[in-house]
Design a protein around this motif. Sequence first.
Motif, PDB file in Angstrom:
ATOM      1  N   PHE A  24       0.944  -1.205  -0.088  1.00  0.00           N
ATOM      2  CA  PHE A  24      -0.088  -0.021  -0.060  1.00  0.00           C
ATOM      3  C   PHE A  24       0.943   1.095  -0.135  1.00  0.00           C
ATOM      4  CE2 PHE A  24      -3.536  -2.792   2.028  1.00  0.00           C
ATOM      5  CZ  PHE A  24      -4.315  -2.513   0.883  1.00  0.00           C
ATOM      6  N   LEU A  25       1.821   1.464   0.949  1.00  0.00           N
ATOM      7  CA  LEU A  25       2.661   2.495   0.988  1.00  0.00           C
ATOM      8  C   LEU A  25       3.463   2.724  -0.249  1.00  0.00           C
ATOM      9  CD1 LEU A  25       3.532   2.171   4.798  1.00  0.00           C
ATOM     10  CD2 LEU A  25       2.123   3.888   3.941  1.00  0.00           C
ATOM     11  N   PHE A  26       4.100   1.676  -0.764  1.00  0.00           N
ATOM     12  CA  PHE A  26       5.019   1.648  -2.024  1.00  0.00           C
ATOM     13  C   PHE A  26       3.854   2.182  -3.247  1.00  0.00           C
ATOM     14  CE2 PHE A  26       7.141  -0.068  -5.847  1.00  0.00           C
ATOM     15  CZ  PHE A  26       8.478   0.718  -5.485  1.00  0.00           C
ATOM     16  N   LEU A  27       2.699   1.604  -3.245  1.00  0.00           N
ATOM     17  CA  LEU A  27       2.127   2.150  -4.240  1.00  0.00           C
ATOM     18  C   LEU A  27       1.509   3.807  -4.110  1.00  0.00           C
ATOM     19  CD1 LEU A  27      -0.009   1.564  -6.703  1.00  0.00           C
ATOM     20  CD2 LEU A  27      -1.730   1.018  -4.851  1.00  0.00           C
ATOM     21  N   ALA A  28       1.276   3.954  -3.028  1.00  0.00           N
ATOM     22  CA  ALA A  28       1.016   5.498  -2.666  1.00  0.00           C
ATOM     23  C   ALA A  28       2.149   6.584  -3.026  1.00  0.00           C
ATOM     24  CB  ALA A  28       0.723   5.661  -1.284  1.00  0.00           C
ATOM     25  N   ILE A  29       3.384   5.964  -2.571  1.00  0.00           N
ATOM     26  CA  ILE A  29       4.768   6.898  -3.137  1.00  0.00           C
ATOM     27  C   ILE A  29       4.627   6.923  -4.627  1.00  0.00           C
ATOM     28  CG2 ILE A  29       7.053   7.119  -2.689  1.00  0.00           C
ATOM     29  CD1 ILE A  29       6.695   6.054   0.214  1.00  0.00           C
ATOM     30  N   VAL A  30       4.669   5.643  -5.074  1.00  0.00           N
ATOM     31  CA  VAL A  30       4.912   5.681  -6.681  1.00  0.00           C
ATOM     32  C   VAL A  30       3.889   6.508  -7.519  1.00  0.00           C
ATOM     33  CG1 VAL A  30       4.858   4.243  -8.670  1.00  0.00           C
ATOM     34  CG2 VAL A  30       6.151   3.302  -6.751  1.00  0.00           C
ATOM     35  N   LEU A  31       2.456   6.349  -6.911  1.00  0.00           N
ATOM     36  CA  LEU A  31       1.547   7.189  -7.731  1.00  0.00           C
ATOM     37  C   LEU A  31       1.783   8.620  -7.277  1.00  0.00           C
ATOM     38  CD1 LEU A  31      -1.200   6.977  -9.291  1.00  0.00           C
ATOM     39  CD2 LEU A  31      -2.316   6.971  -6.856  1.00  0.00           C
ATOM     40  N   GLU A  32       2.155   9.016  -6.297  1.00  0.00           N
ATOM     41  CA  GLU A  32       2.484  10.319  -6.318  1.00  0.00           C
ATOM     42  C   GLU A  32       3.539  10.882  -6.816  1.00  0.00           C
ATOM     43  OE1 GLU A  32       3.796  13.328  -2.457  1.00  0.00           O
ATOM     44  OE2 GLU A  32       2.908  11.418  -1.918  1.00  0.00           O
ATOM     45  N   TRP A  33       4.762  10.209  -7.055  1.00  0.00           N
ATOM     46  CA  TRP A  33       5.684  10.696  -7.687  1.00  0.00           C
ATOM     47  C   TRP A  33       5.460  10.541  -9.243  1.00  0.00           C
ATOM     48  CZ3 TRP A  33      10.300   7.635  -4.954  1.00  0.00           C
ATOM     49  CH2 TRP A  33      10.677   8.292  -3.585  1.00  0.00           C
ATOM     50  N   TYR A  34       4.519   9.703  -9.583  1.00  0.00           N
ATOM     51  CA  TYR A  34       4.319   9.853 -11.244  1.00  0.00           C
ATOM     52  C   TYR A  34       3.408  11.010 -11.659  1.00  0.00           C
ATOM     53  CZ  TYR A  34       1.642   8.446 -15.332  1.00  0.00           C
ATOM     54  OH  TYR A  34       1.448   8.292 -16.638  1.00  0.00           O
ATOM     55  N   GLU A  35       2.436  11.291 -10.536  1.00  0.00           N
ATOM     56  CA  GLU A  35       1.804  12.395 -10.670  1.00  0.00           C
ATOM     57  C   GLU A  35       2.514  13.725 -10.705  1.00  0.00           C
ATOM     58  OE1 GLU A  35      -1.612  12.767  -8.139  1.00  0.00           O
ATOM     59  OE2 GLU A  35      -2.756  11.299  -9.059  1.00  0.00           O
ATOM     60  N   SER A  36       3.519  13.674  -9.925  1.00  0.00           N
ATOM     61  CA  SER A  36       4.691  14.997  -9.841  1.00  0.00           C
ATOM     62  C   SER A  36       5.362  15.032 -10.940  1.00  0.00           C
ATOM     63  CB  SER A  36       5.704  14.650  -8.540  1.00  0.00           C
ATOM     64  OG  SER A  36       4.904  14.771  -7.292  1.00  0.00           O
ATOM     65  N   PHE A  37       5.778  13.845 -11.732  1.00  0.00           N
ATOM     66  CA  PHE A  37       6.521  13.698 -12.900  1.00  0.00           C
ATOM     67  C   PHE A  37       5.520  14.228 -13.988  1.00  0.00           C
ATOM     68  CE2 PHE A  37       7.645  11.566 -16.742  1.00  0.00           C
ATOM     69  CZ  PHE A  37       8.834  11.895 -17.104  1.00  0.00           C
ATOM     70  N   LYS A  38       4.227  14.036 -13.980  1.00  0.00           N
ATOM     71  CA  LYS A  38       3.212  14.550 -14.984  1.00  0.00           C
ATOM     72  C   LYS A  38       2.813  15.824 -14.705  1.00  0.00           C
ATOM     73  CE  LYS A  38       2.841  10.853 -17.819  1.00  0.00           C
ATOM     74  NZ  LYS A  38       3.030  10.900 -19.067  1.00  0.00           N
ATOM     75  N   LYS A  39       3.239  16.286 -13.535  1.00  0.00           N
ATOM     76  CA  LYS A  39       2.907  17.906 -13.321  1.00  0.00           C
ATOM     77  C   LYS A  39       1.393  18.047 -13.445  1.00  0.00           C
ATOM     78  CE  LYS A  39       7.116  19.779 -14.968  1.00  0.00           C
ATOM     79  NZ  LYS A  39       7.891  20.762 -15.830  1.00  0.00           N
ATOM     80  N   THR A  40       0.649  17.080 -12.453  1.00  0.00           N
ATOM     81  CA  THR A  40      -0.614  17.087 -12.255  1.00  0.00           C
ATOM     82  C   THR A  40      -1.210  17.989 -11.169  1.00  0.00           C
ATOM     83  OG1 THR A  40      -0.859  14.856 -13.043  1.00  0.00           O
ATOM     84  CG2 THR A  40      -3.005  15.586 -12.016  1.00  0.00           C
ATOM     85  N   GLU A  41      -1.948  18.955 -11.693  1.00  0.00           N
ATOM     86  CA  GLU A  41      -2.186  19.979 -10.566  1.00  0.00           C
ATOM     87  C   GLU A  41      -3.136  19.351  -9.388  1.00  0.00           C
ATOM     88  OE1 GLU A  41      -3.941  23.314 -12.474  1.00  0.00           O
ATOM     89  OE2 GLU A  41      -2.575  23.791 -13.783  1.00  0.00           O
ATOM     90  N   THR A  42      -3.944  18.510  -9.785  1.00  0.00           N
ATOM     91  CA  THR A  42      -4.916  17.926  -8.568  1.00  0.00           C
ATOM     92  C   THR A  42      -4.364  16.470  -8.268  1.00  0.00           C
ATOM     93  OG1 THR A  42      -6.755  19.201  -9.497  1.00  0.00           O
ATOM     94  CG2 THR A  42      -7.224  17.315  -7.714  1.00  0.00           C
ATOM     95  N   LYS A  43      -4.205  16.438  -6.969  1.00  0.00           N
ATOM     96  CA  LYS A  43      -3.484  15.189  -6.701  1.00  0.00           C
ATOM     97  C   LYS A  43      -4.797  14.099  -6.718  1.00  0.00           C
ATOM     98  CE  LYS A  43       0.739  16.643  -6.190  1.00  0.00           C
ATOM     99  NZ  LYS A  43       1.731  16.139  -7.154  1.00  0.00           N
ATOM    100  N   SER A  44      -4.302  12.713  -7.083  1.00  0.00           N
ATOM    101  CA  SER A  44      -5.370  11.586  -6.840  1.00  0.00           C
ATOM    102  C   SER A  44      -5.709  11.446  -5.317  1.00  0.00           C
ATOM    103  CB  SER A  44      -4.928  10.470  -7.593  1.00  0.00           C
ATOM    104  OG  SER A  44      -5.660   9.301  -7.406  1.00  0.00           O
ATOM    105  N   LYS A  45      -7.077  11.364  -5.215  1.00  0.00           N
ATOM    106  CA  LYS A  45      -7.545  10.800  -3.752  1.00  0.00           C
ATOM    107  C   LYS A  45      -7.091   9.449  -3.427  1.00  0.00           C
ATOM    108  CE  LYS A  45     -11.697  13.866  -4.158  1.00  0.00           C
ATOM    109  NZ  LYS A  45     -13.001  13.998  -4.185  1.00  0.00           N
ATOM    110  N   LEU A  46      -6.796   8.818  -4.367  1.00  0.00           N
ATOM    111  CA  LEU A  46      -6.292   7.385  -4.187  1.00  0.00           C
ATOM    112  C   LEU A  46      -4.969   7.386  -3.156  1.00  0.00           C
ATOM    113  CD1 LEU A  46      -6.522   5.299  -7.326  1.00  0.00           C
ATOM    114  CD2 LEU A  46      -7.971   5.295  -5.319  1.00  0.00           C
ATOM    115  N   ILE A  47      -4.098   8.501  -3.353  1.00  0.00           N
ATOM    116  CA  ILE A  47      -2.884   8.349  -2.601  1.00  0.00           C
ATOM    117  C   ILE A  47      -3.092   8.510  -1.121  1.00  0.00           C
ATOM    118  CG2 ILE A  47      -1.016   9.703  -2.141  1.00  0.00           C
ATOM    119  CD1 ILE A  47      -0.901  10.924  -5.053  1.00  0.00           C
TER     120      ILE A  47
END
Length: 456
Positions: A24-47
């Motif tokens: 779970f924690l590894f998934l959350a961190i990878v998802l967050e970093w992926y969104e940062s790489f894509k420069k997504t303005e709104t963070k996913s609620k899944l994090i």
Amino acid sequence: MIALEFTTFLGRFHPLFVHLPIGFLFLAIVLEWYESFKKTETKSKLIPIAWLLGALSASGAAISGWFLGETGLYEEEHLFAHRWLGIALVIFSFAGWYLKSKPKAFPIKLQHGFNIVLLAMLFIEGHKGGNLTHGETYLTEYAPAPIQKLLGGGEDIDTRPQFSNPDSVQVYADLVAPIFEAKCVGCHNDQIKRGGLNMSHPDSLLLGGESENVITSGNTQESELFRRITLPPKNIKFMPPTNNALTYDEIKTVEWWIEQGAPFEASLSSLEVADNIKPVLLRRYGIDTNEKPWYETVQLAPLDSTKLAALVQNGFEVKTLGPDNPLLDIKYSGTDLTNEKLASLKEVKEYITWLSLADSNVEDNWLSIVSEFSNLTRLQLEKTAVSDKGVAHLSNLTHLEALNLYGTQVTDACLPDIEKISSLKRVYLWQTGVSSQTAKSTQENNKKLEIVIGKG
């Protein structure tokens, strides 16, 4: 007892829970970093949801792990850090969930730093858990030598002492206590007494613990300690319950010690060393308990070569036993032996260990000279005129092991003098005046002596 069994039941779920927070924690961190790489303005609620699930599953892993640790199946010194780092990971995970629930309220650098710290904690905690389960060398055991050296693995450091002199070995202090120290004391010491047992000292070991008869002198079957270390490894009561189980040689050493009465002060030389423990002592400690011939134990300085040359001039054949053993093997062949020639051997009397006067004209009274050869272990007098009177001179030889009287004039009367030679292992008496019946009776009274008398 019921409560203990229930908590043990819950503790068995630790392997199930322990992998969930990692995922779970590894998934959350990878998802967050992926969104940062894509420069997504709104963070996913899944994090934050993944962080929450990670925190909850980490709580389940910590609670079940705590119960599992209380079963005594793991060494306390390794369990302590793993246990409390797990508790810290739970707290950190809930803090991370709060942090990720309000991403705009906290700086990006803080959030990324939080991720890196958590990954480091997961790595360290997982490594410590693996060490508890599989042993500290699990990762490095089959790694290439350079990697083993880099990580500090692969070095098989043998801390077992090696002994050159069995007489100096104290059985408990030198052989048994180091086994207990390496395999048992981690969970049975002054601070931690699993099962109420402290194995740090002989006195505390004798007090025992919750189980009765921890050690029963002379009886391994009634000794709870021996029963535990010989149970099948999958048995819940097997000890020690780690990968650091006792080896075959260690078990045999403890078994032999208990069979000998479990003494705490006895030396090795004071106990009976059975044949089945001799190879263990030799293999594990370098202790050779096999009886050695006397000539292998004698330590003397090398002889002056001029003394050896003088003996050769008197008609003796002289050999040393080897380049590192100055003891002598001396032989005289011929019928021109005199009392004076034999007396010349007194110059090297402590060096003579093998002496052959076979087929010579040696006389009974000359053997009084031979009686002074304190390190004599083998004497050949076959086919001489030696009689019972000559044998009487030999009773003072304290290290004589083999005596050949074949074809001499001895009779039954020599046997009492032969029995006086306590070190004697074999005597050859065929074609003499000694009767088979008397020889047989003598041998029955002296089990260590072999009398070879033949049939004729």
